[in-house]
Design a protein around this motif. Structure first.
Motif, PDB file in Angstrom:
ATOM      1  N   HIS A  99     -46.214   4.076  20.394  1.00  0.00           N
ATOM      2  CA  HIS A  99     -44.808   4.373  20.123  1.00  0.00           C
ATOM      3  C   HIS A  99     -44.668   5.655  19.296  1.00  0.00           C
ATOM      4  N   HIS A 100     -43.529   6.326  19.467  1.00  0.00           N
ATOM      5  CA  HIS A 100     -43.191   7.527  18.695  1.00  0.00           C
ATOM      6  C   HIS A 100     -41.770   7.380  18.159  1.00  0.00           C
ATOM      7  N   MET A 101     -41.569   7.748  16.885  1.00  0.00           N
ATOM      8  CA  MET A 101     -40.237   7.661  16.274  1.00  0.00           C
ATOM      9  C   MET A 101     -40.050   8.795  15.277  1.00  0.00           C
ATOM     10  N   PRO A 102     -38.799   9.211  15.029  1.00  0.00           N
ATOM     11  CA  PRO A 102     -38.539  10.213  13.996  1.00  0.00           C
ATOM     12  C   PRO A 102     -38.559   9.583  12.606  1.00  0.00           C
ATOM     13  N   LEU A 103     -38.613  10.408  11.586  1.00  0.00           N
ATOM     14  CA  LEU A 103     -38.659   9.925  10.202  1.00  0.00           C
ATOM     15  C   LEU A 103     -37.469   9.037   9.871  1.00  0.00           C
ATOM     16  N   GLU A 104     -36.301   9.368  10.422  1.00  0.00           N
ATOM     17  CA  GLU A 104     -35.094   8.612  10.114  1.00  0.00           C
ATOM     18  C   GLU A 104     -35.207   7.146  10.534  1.00  0.00           C
ATOM     19  N   ARG A 105     -36.118   6.836  11.449  1.00  0.00           N
ATOM     20  CA  ARG A 105     -36.280   5.463  11.937  1.00  0.00           C
ATOM     21  C   ARG A 105     -37.526   4.796  11.351  1.00  0.00           C
ATOM     22  N   ALA A 106     -37.959   5.257  10.193  1.00  0.00           N
ATOM     23  CA  ALA A 106     -39.181   4.725   9.580  1.00  0.00           C
ATOM     24  C   ALA A 106     -39.074   3.223   9.309  1.00  0.00           C
ATOM     25  N   LYS A 107     -37.924   2.776   8.830  1.00  0.00           N
ATOM     26  CA  LYS A 107     -37.750   1.337   8.560  1.00  0.00           C
ATOM     27  C   LYS A 107     -37.850   0.535   9.856  1.00  0.00           C
ATOM     28  N   GLU A 108     -37.241   1.038  10.909  1.00  0.00           N
ATOM     29  CA  GLU A 108     -37.327   0.372  12.208  1.00  0.00           C
ATOM     30  C   GLU A 108     -38.779   0.329  12.689  1.00  0.00           C
ATOM     31  N   ALA A 109     -39.513   1.415  12.447  1.00  0.00           N
ATOM     32  CA  ALA A 109     -40.920   1.470  12.847  1.00  0.00           C
ATOM     33  C   ALA A 109     -41.739   0.406  12.123  1.00  0.00           C
ATOM     34  N   LEU A 110     -41.481   0.215  10.842  1.00  0.00           N
ATOM     35  CA  LEU A 110     -42.196  -0.802  10.080  1.00  0.00           C
ATOM     36  C   LEU A 110     -41.863  -2.209  10.571  1.00  0.00           C
ATOM     37  N   GLU A 111     -40.608  -2.427  10.911  1.00  0.00           N
ATOM     38  CA  GLU A 111     -40.223  -3.737  11.442  1.00  0.00           C
ATOM     39  C   GLU A 111     -40.908  -4.001  12.783  1.00  0.00           C
ATOM     40  N   LEU A 112     -41.011  -2.954  13.614  1.00  0.00           N
ATOM     41  CA  LEU A 112     -41.695  -3.105  14.897  1.00  0.00           C
ATOM     42  C   LEU A 112     -43.173  -3.395  14.688  1.00  0.00           C
ATOM     43  N   ALA A 113     -43.797  -2.672  13.778  1.00  0.00           N
ATOM     44  CA  ALA A 113     -45.211  -2.913  13.473  1.00  0.00           C
ATOM     45  C   ALA A 113     -45.407  -4.324  12.924  1.00  0.00           C
ATOM     46  N   LYS A 114     -44.471  -4.773  12.115  1.00  0.00           N
ATOM     47  CA  LYS A 114     -44.525  -6.114  11.520  1.00  0.00           C
ATOM     48  C   LYS A 114     -44.472  -7.202  12.591  1.00  0.00           C
ATOM     49  N   SER A 115     -43.776  -6.934  13.693  1.00  0.00           N
ATOM     50  CA  SER A 115     -43.620  -7.922  14.760  1.00  0.00           C
ATOM     51  C   SER A 115     -44.898  -8.148  15.543  1.00  0.00           C
ATOM     52  N   GLY A 116     -45.834  -7.203  15.453  1.00  0.00           N
ATOM     53  CA  GLY A 116     -47.077  -7.311  16.206  1.00  0.00           C
ATOM     54  C   GLY A 116     -46.965  -6.844  17.646  1.00  0.00           C
ATOM     55  N   GLN A 117     -45.819  -6.291  18.030  1.00  0.00           N
ATOM     56  CA  GLN A 117     -45.607  -5.883  19.417  1.00  0.00           C
ATOM     57  C   GLN A 117     -45.950  -4.418  19.678  1.00  0.00           C
ATOM     58  N   ALA A 118     -46.443  -3.725  18.661  1.00  0.00           N
ATOM     59  CA  ALA A 118     -46.850  -2.327  18.835  1.00  0.00           C
ATOM     60  C   ALA A 118     -48.303  -2.184  18.416  1.00  0.00           C
ATOM     61  N   MET A 119     -48.995  -1.250  19.020  1.00  0.00           N
ATOM     62  CA  MET A 119     -50.378  -0.990  18.617  1.00  0.00           C
ATOM     63  C   MET A 119     -50.384   0.084  17.532  1.00  0.00           C
ATOM     64  N   LYS A 120     -50.101   1.332  17.875  1.00  0.00           N
ATOM     65  CA  LYS A 120     -50.063   2.388  16.866  1.00  0.00           C
ATOM     66  C   LYS A 120     -48.767   3.176  17.020  1.00  0.00           C
ATOM     67  N   ILE A 121     -47.967   3.164  15.966  1.00  0.00           N
ATOM     68  CA  ILE A 121     -46.690   3.900  15.938  1.00  0.00           C
ATOM     69  C   ILE A 121     -46.905   5.198  15.191  1.00  0.00           C
ATOM     70  N   ILE A 122     -46.481   6.295  15.786  1.00  0.00           N
ATOM     71  CA  ILE A 122     -46.564   7.603  15.136  1.00  0.00           C
ATOM     72  C   ILE A 122     -45.148   8.057  14.773  1.00  0.00           C
ATOM     73  N   ILE A 123     -44.970   8.394  13.490  1.00  0.00           N
ATOM     74  CA  ILE A 123     -43.706   8.953  13.006  1.00  0.00           C
ATOM     75  C   ILE A 123     -43.815  10.471  13.003  1.00  0.00           C
ATOM     76  N   HIS A 124     -42.727  11.134  13.450  1.00  0.00           N
ATOM     77  CA  HIS A 124     -42.694  12.597  13.488  1.00  0.00           C
ATOM     78  C   HIS A 124     -41.661  13.080  12.463  1.00  0.00           C
TER      79      HIS A 124
END
Length: 348
Positions: A320-345
Motif C-alpha cells: 500500500h501507498h499513502m500520503p502523510l496526511e493519511r498516516a493515522k488511516e495507514a496505522l489503522e490499516l496496519a493494525k487490522s492485519g490486512q496490509a503487508m507493508k504500507i509506505i507513506i510518502h
C-alpha cells in the motif's frame, strides 16, 4: 522556505499530522528530504497502546523509522555523502563509547538514540536529520520505496544471523507479518530448504505463499498448543532446526519451545509482554538454544546488496501507498492485519 510537517503521537490512538520544527544539523549530520517511510509493527504498538517493549510515550514524539530520501544539506565534516544522494536511513544513533558499541553490538548500546523513541524523533516527516555514517547510499537499481523497506529486511537479516540459519536448515516462522515474511525470505536466501510460516490471518499467509515459503499454516487463537505443534511437525515432515518467533504472543512463545528439534534454536524477534510463562525446562533438557534479536547490527549493507542483486525481492512485499496526511488511516490499516507493508510518502 520549505516547511516541515510530521506525524506526531501524543498518546494511544492520538496521532496528529502537524507542522514541526525544521531540523538543524551539526557537523556530522545530514538533512534528508523524506520520500518514503514504512509503517512498522512497533509503530502500530506505540500508536495502539502508547508503549512498545521498553519504550513508552510520555510526551509527543514523531513516529516512524523505516525511511529513505534525498540528502539536501550536509554537515561541514561529512565526506561520505553529498547533496542529491539517495539514502536509506539506519534508524539509530548509538553512543559509540559504551562496551557494547566498542564490540560492534551497537544495537544494544547502553545509551541508544533509536528513532521514534523518547531519545530521538522518528522520520515520518517531510524533513529529518541523521548522522551521516548511518545513512546508506541506495543502489541505482533500487527505488526509494525499496530503500525504505530495507529497514525491516535488515532486522530479518540480523535475526537469521542470530538464529544461525544455514544451508539445508528447516525453519518455522511464527507470525506472517512484515518481519516474519522477511525472515522467511532471508532464511531462504541463506540456504534454508524447508520453510513453514504460521498466522491467524489468511491474507497474510497468501502473501507469504506468493513470496516463496514452502508451507503456510492457518492457526486459530484458541487452538491448543500441542495441536499446533503436531500440525507443524506433520506438515514440515520433522521438527525444525530453527524456529523464529516473529509475533511474541504467549502461545507462539510456548509453541516455539515445544516444536523446535533437539539441539535446535529458538530465535525471538517479536516484542512480547514483560513477563511470560513458557515450558522452558523441557526445551533446555533437549539443549534447545533460546536467543533474542534486537533491531539491527551491521546488516544494512548486506540487506541493500541482497535486494540490489535480486536475491530478495521487496517489490511484492510493498502492498500500500499513502500520503502523510493519511498516516493515522495507514496505522489503522496496519493494525487490522490486512496490509503487508504500507509506505507513506511525506511529499506526495
Amino acid at each position: 522556505m520549505a516547511e516541515n510537517y510530521a506525524a506526531v503521537l501524543y498518546g494511544p490512538n492520538d496521532l496528529r499530522v502537524e507542522k514541526w520544527p525544521m531540523p538543524e544539523i551539526n557537523d556530522y549530520e545530514v538533512l534528508v528530504k523524506m520520500t518514503s517511510v514504512g509503517i512498522c509493527g512497533s509503530d502500530v504498538k506505540l500508536y495502539s497502546s502508547g508503549r512498545c517493549g521498553a519504550v513508552q510515550v510520555a510526551s509527543p514524539i514523531v513516529i516512524g523509522h523505516e525511511g529513505a530520501g534525498y540528502v539536501v544539506k550536509v554537515g561541514q565534516k561529512v565526506s561520505s555523502l553529498k547533496v542529491g544522494d539517495r539514502v536509506a536511513i539506519e534508524p539509530t544513533q548509538p553512543c559509540r563509547a559504551c562496551e557494547h558499541c566498542r564490540l560492534g553490538r551497537y544495537n544494544v548500546c547502553a545509551r541508544p538514540g533509536y528513532c521514534s523513541t523518547p531519545a530521538a524523533p522518528g522520520n515520518l516527516s517531510r524533513y529529518y536529520k541523521h548522522v551521516a555514517d548511518f545513512c546508506h547510499k541506495i543502489p541505482a537499481n533500487l527505488s526509494m520505496d525499496e530503500g525504505a523497506a530495507v529497514q525491516p529486511l535488515a532486522i530479518a537479516v540480523h535475526a537469521c544471523r542470530r538464529a544461525g540459519v544455514s544451508l539445508g536448515h528447516s525453519v518455522v516462522v511464527l507470525g506472517a507479518g512484515p518481519v516474519g515474511v522477511l525472515c522467511a525470505m532471508t532464511a531462504r536466501a541463506m540456504g534454508a530448504t524447508n520453510i513453514l510460516i504460521t498466522d491467524t490471518v489468511e491474507s497474510r499467509l497468501d502473501t507469504a505463499k506468493e513470496m516463496g515459503v514452502d508451507h503456510a499454516l492457518l492457526v486459530k487463537p484458541e487452538e491448543p498448543d500441542q495441536d499446533v505443534v503436531d500440525r507443524i511437525t506433520l506438515t514440515l515432515g520433522a521438527q525444525p532446526h530453527v524456529t523464529i518467533d516473529a509475533c511474541a504472543f504467549p502461545s507462539a512463545q510456548r509453541v516455539s519451545l515445544m516444536v523446535t528439534g533437539t539441539g535446535g534454536t529458538v530465535l525471538v524477534v517479536g516484542i512480547g509482554e514483560p513477563m511470560s510463562q513458557v515450558p522452558l525446562t523441557a526445551a533446555l533438557l533437549r539443549e534447545v538454544d533460546v536467543r533474542g534479536s534486537l533491531r539491527i547490527a551491521n546488516t544494512y549493507p548486506a540487506a541493500l546488496a541482497a535486494v540490489s542483486s535480486g536475491a530478495i525481492d521487496l517489490k511484492r512485499f510493498i502492498s500500500h501507498h499513502m500520503p502523510l496526511e493519511r498516516a493515522k488511516e495507514a496505522l489503522e490499516l496496519a493494525k487490522s492485519g490486512q496490509a503487508m507493508k504500507i509506505i507513506i510518502h511525506p511529499h506526495d
